[in-house]
Design a protein around this motif. Structure first.
Motif, mmCIF file in Angstrom:
data_model
loop_
_atom_site.group_PDB
_atom_site.id
_atom_site.type_symbol
_atom_site.label_atom_id
_atom_site.label_comp_id
_atom_site.label_asym_id
_atom_site.label_seq_id
_atom_site.Cartn_x
_atom_site.Cartn_y
_atom_site.Cartn_z
ATOM 1 N N ILE A 104 -5.834 1.140 -11.949
ATOM 2 C CA ILE A 104 -5.623 -0.282 -11.700
ATOM 3 C C ILE A 104 -4.249 -0.718 -12.197
ATOM 4 O O ILE A 104 -3.690 -0.135 -13.125
ATOM 5 C CB ILE A 104 -6.732 -1.146 -12.344
ATOM 6 C CG1 ILE A 104 -6.894 -0.830 -13.835
ATOM 7 C CG2 ILE A 104 -8.055 -0.915 -11.610
ATOM 8 C CD1 ILE A 104 -7.938 -1.685 -14.542
ATOM 9 N N THR B 200 -12.330 2.955 -14.599
ATOM 10 C CA THR B 200 -10.971 2.478 -14.331
ATOM 11 C C THR B 200 -10.015 2.967 -15.414
ATOM 12 O O THR B 200 -10.392 3.146 -16.571
ATOM 13 C CB THR B 200 -10.911 0.940 -14.264
ATOM 14 O OG1 THR B 200 -11.354 0.386 -15.514
ATOM 15 C CG2 THR B 200 -11.790 0.415 -13.139
ATOM 16 N N THR C 92 -12.276 -1.710 -2.466
ATOM 17 C CA THR C 92 -12.246 -1.112 -3.802
ATOM 18 C C THR C 92 -13.573 -1.307 -4.510
ATOM 19 O O THR C 92 -14.105 -0.379 -5.138
ATOM 20 C CB THR C 92 -11.127 -1.746 -4.645
ATOM 21 O OG1 THR C 92 -9.911 -1.749 -3.901
ATOM 22 C CG2 THR C 92 -10.925 -0.967 -5.932
ATOM 23 N N PRO D 283 -9.702 -6.975 -7.330
ATOM 24 C CA PRO D 283 -9.831 -5.841 -6.406
ATOM 25 C C PRO D 283 -10.458 -6.280 -5.092
ATOM 26 O O PRO D 283 -11.316 -7.150 -5.048
ATOM 27 C CB PRO D 283 -10.744 -4.861 -7.161
ATOM 28 C CG PRO D 283 -11.487 -5.712 -8.134
ATOM 29 C CD PRO D 283 -10.563 -6.831 -8.512
ATOM 30 N N GLU E 44 -5.764 0.586 -7.172
ATOM 31 C CA GLU E 44 -5.897 -0.828 -6.813
ATOM 32 C C GLU E 44 -4.811 -1.607 -7.554
ATOM 33 O O GLU E 44 -4.801 -1.675 -8.782
ATOM 34 C CB GLU E 44 -7.281 -1.347 -7.213
ATOM 35 C CG GLU E 44 -7.468 -2.843 -7.067
ATOM 36 C CD GLU E 44 -7.233 -3.346 -5.646
ATOM 37 O OE1 GLU E 44 -6.210 -4.042 -5.442
ATOM 38 O OE2 GLU E 44 -8.057 -3.043 -4.763
ATOM 39 N N HIS F 242 0.817 -1.205 0.000
ATOM 40 C CA HIS F 242 0.000 0.000 0.000
ATOM 41 C C HIS F 242 0.858 1.266 0.000
ATOM 42 O O HIS F 242 0.505 2.267 -0.618
ATOM 43 C CB HIS F 242 -0.916 0.034 1.231
ATOM 44 C CG HIS F 242 -2.085 -0.892 1.144
ATOM 45 N ND1 HIS F 242 -2.386 -1.807 2.121
ATOM 46 C CD2 HIS F 242 -3.024 -1.050 0.184
ATOM 47 C CE1 HIS F 242 -3.469 -2.488 1.764
ATOM 48 N NE2 HIS F 242 -3.863 -2.038 0.600
ATOM 49 N N THR G 286 -4.674 4.146 -1.609
ATOM 50 C CA THR G 286 -4.307 2.843 -2.178
ATOM 51 C C THR G 286 -5.101 1.707 -1.537
ATOM 52 O O THR G 286 -4.724 0.539 -1.653
ATOM 53 C CB THR G 286 -2.796 2.583 -1.998
ATOM 54 O OG1 THR G 286 -2.448 2.754 -0.612
ATOM 55 C CG2 THR G 286 -1.967 3.519 -2.847
ATOM 56 N N GLY G 287 -6.187 2.042 -0.858
ATOM 57 C CA GLY G 287 -7.050 1.005 -0.307
ATOM 58 C C GLY G 287 -6.682 0.627 1.116
ATOM 59 O O GLY G 287 -5.948 1.330 1.806
ATOM 60 N N THR H 127 -8.242 -6.408 -14.013
ATOM 61 C CA THR H 127 -8.977 -5.898 -12.857
ATOM 62 C C THR H 127 -10.275 -5.213 -13.265
ATOM 63 O O THR H 127 -11.258 -5.236 -12.522
ATOM 64 C CB THR H 127 -8.091 -4.922 -12.064
ATOM 65 O OG1 THR H 127 -6.841 -5.558 -11.776
ATOM 66 C CG2 THR H 127 -8.746 -4.501 -10.768
ATOM 67 N N VAL I 126 -10.612 5.131 -10.594
ATOM 68 C CA VAL I 126 -9.860 4.063 -9.944
ATOM 69 C C VAL I 126 -8.758 3.622 -10.910
ATOM 70 O O VAL I 126 -9.038 3.117 -12.006
ATOM 71 C CB VAL I 126 -10.756 2.862 -9.578
ATOM 72 C CG1 VAL I 126 -9.904 1.716 -9.034
ATOM 73 C CG2 VAL I 126 -11.793 3.280 -8.542
#
Length: 361
Positions: A143, A157, A131, A127, A122, A18, A99-100, A148, A141
């Protein structure tokens, strides 16, 4: 009159997977005024202070089912959202990047409640739940893998790859290893990501004697949670909790043995290092297996379930590869083809575009 710099809050916490992409992004936004949002007692408290101001909030993930514990976690989440709102308003931030992980929930909710744009990155092929839930709330988002997008049908995305630390991209960086490894000998590098991998460590030690007989050296990055770190002693074996110059080490390696976290895979790809992957069997929703599948389909790596590997099978697979330099060369070439070396630049461009327009892409 010169406009003041844009203020961005980066919410990234927990593991290198992350944190390192977020740090790589931050380095590509020198004109921004950046602060960090993390959780107390996590890795960010070691990596971030001194470079970026660090704000922390107490938050943790929800457990399965309704219980007193989940109710307590819910109230902590509510408190965290209010605290992040306060940080965003008081700091006059103009956007959030995350970054989640646990920290993403309060960061996204607080930002959107204030009308601030959010960019989410992500890195995993599959994911995570955070996410999938919060992706539609975000302006974009980013990826790490093309595949993904199929798991995020309601989300905008943009595939940018996953950023890596600058040491992996600096062509002028020092590739000299301060380790006693002779030139020309086969080198196997074993690592389990920022948290190590005790089960993989045990397999490596059980197979080591057969590998030493080939003349191979092993650099074994055990992490700091391995109780047997000093159990094997051999002139061709170097055990360390971590190593500072990972880029040079992976460039020198003939073969890597690794978990399949997205960060580790990105580093392997940028360095073009062939690998045997052993996905962490208890990763959320088995997402490391999905990551590994991207590499095995590209013939950049071999992948094995941890439960299927005996010391005998493990040893045989390593020896077969060491005795097949053409196969290793092909795997390395295919690995490098997966890499997105300018990922951090692409992500920085996306962040600038979202914060400039404040709209969904």
């Amino acid at each position: 009159m010169v406009n003041p710099p844009i203020r961005l809050l980066i919410a990234a916490s927990g593991t290198g997977g992350h944190l390192f992409p977020a740090i790589a992004l931050a380095e590509k936004l020198p004109e921004y005024n950046i602060e960090w949002l993390g959780v107390p007692n996590r890795l960010e408290t070691q990596l971030v202070p001194g470079t970026y101001p660090l704000n922390t909030v107490a938050v943790e993930g929800f457990q399965q089912g309704l219980s007193l514990g989940s109710i307590r976690i819910f109230w902590k989440l509510m408190a965290a959202i209010l605290e992040v709102r306060r940080i965003l308003k008081q700091g006059k931030f103009q956007g959030v990047f995350t970054t989640g992980g646990y920290i993403a929930g309060p960061a996204v909710i607080a930002a959107r409640s204030l009308g601030l744009p959010v960019v989410f990155h992500e890195s995993n092929a599959l994911p995570g739940k955070v996410t999938r839930f919060f992706g539609p709330w975000c302006n974009a988002v980013a990826i790490g893998f093309d595949v993904t997008a199929q798991y995020l049908p309601r989300t905008k995305t943009v595939c940018v790859g996953t950023p890596v630390r600058s040491q992996f991209l600096d062509q002028e960086s020092d590739n000299t290893l301060d380790l006693p490894i002779p030139d020309g000998v086969p080198l196997i590098v074993v690592f389990g990501g920022s948290q190590g991998a005790v089960a993989v460590n045990k397999l490596v030690r059980q197979s080591a004697d057969a590998l030493f007989e080939t003349g191979a050296y092993i650099v074994h990055l055990t992490g700091d949670n391995d109780p047997d770190i000093n159990s094997l002693q051999h002139p061709q074996y170097i055990a360390l909790p971590f190593y500072h110059n990972m880029a040079a080490l992976l460039r020198r390696a003939n073969l890597a043995i690794s978990r399949s976290g997205a960060g580790s895979l990105t580093e392997l790809a940028v360095c073009g290092t062939p690998a045997i992957l052993i996905p962490y069997p208890f990763a959320a929703e088995d997402h490391q297996s999905y990551n590994a599948e991207v590499f095995t389909k590209a013939r950049a790596a071999l992948s094995f379930k941890q439960s299927d590997l005996t010391p005998e099978i493990f040893t045989t697979q390593i020896l077969n590869l060491l005795q097949s330099p053409a196969e290793l060369a092909m795997m390395g070439k295919q690995s490098k083809a997966i890499a997105v070396p300018d990922s951090a630049d692409k992500l920085a461009t996306l962040v600038r575009e979202v914060l400039m327009t404040g709209s969904r892409l």
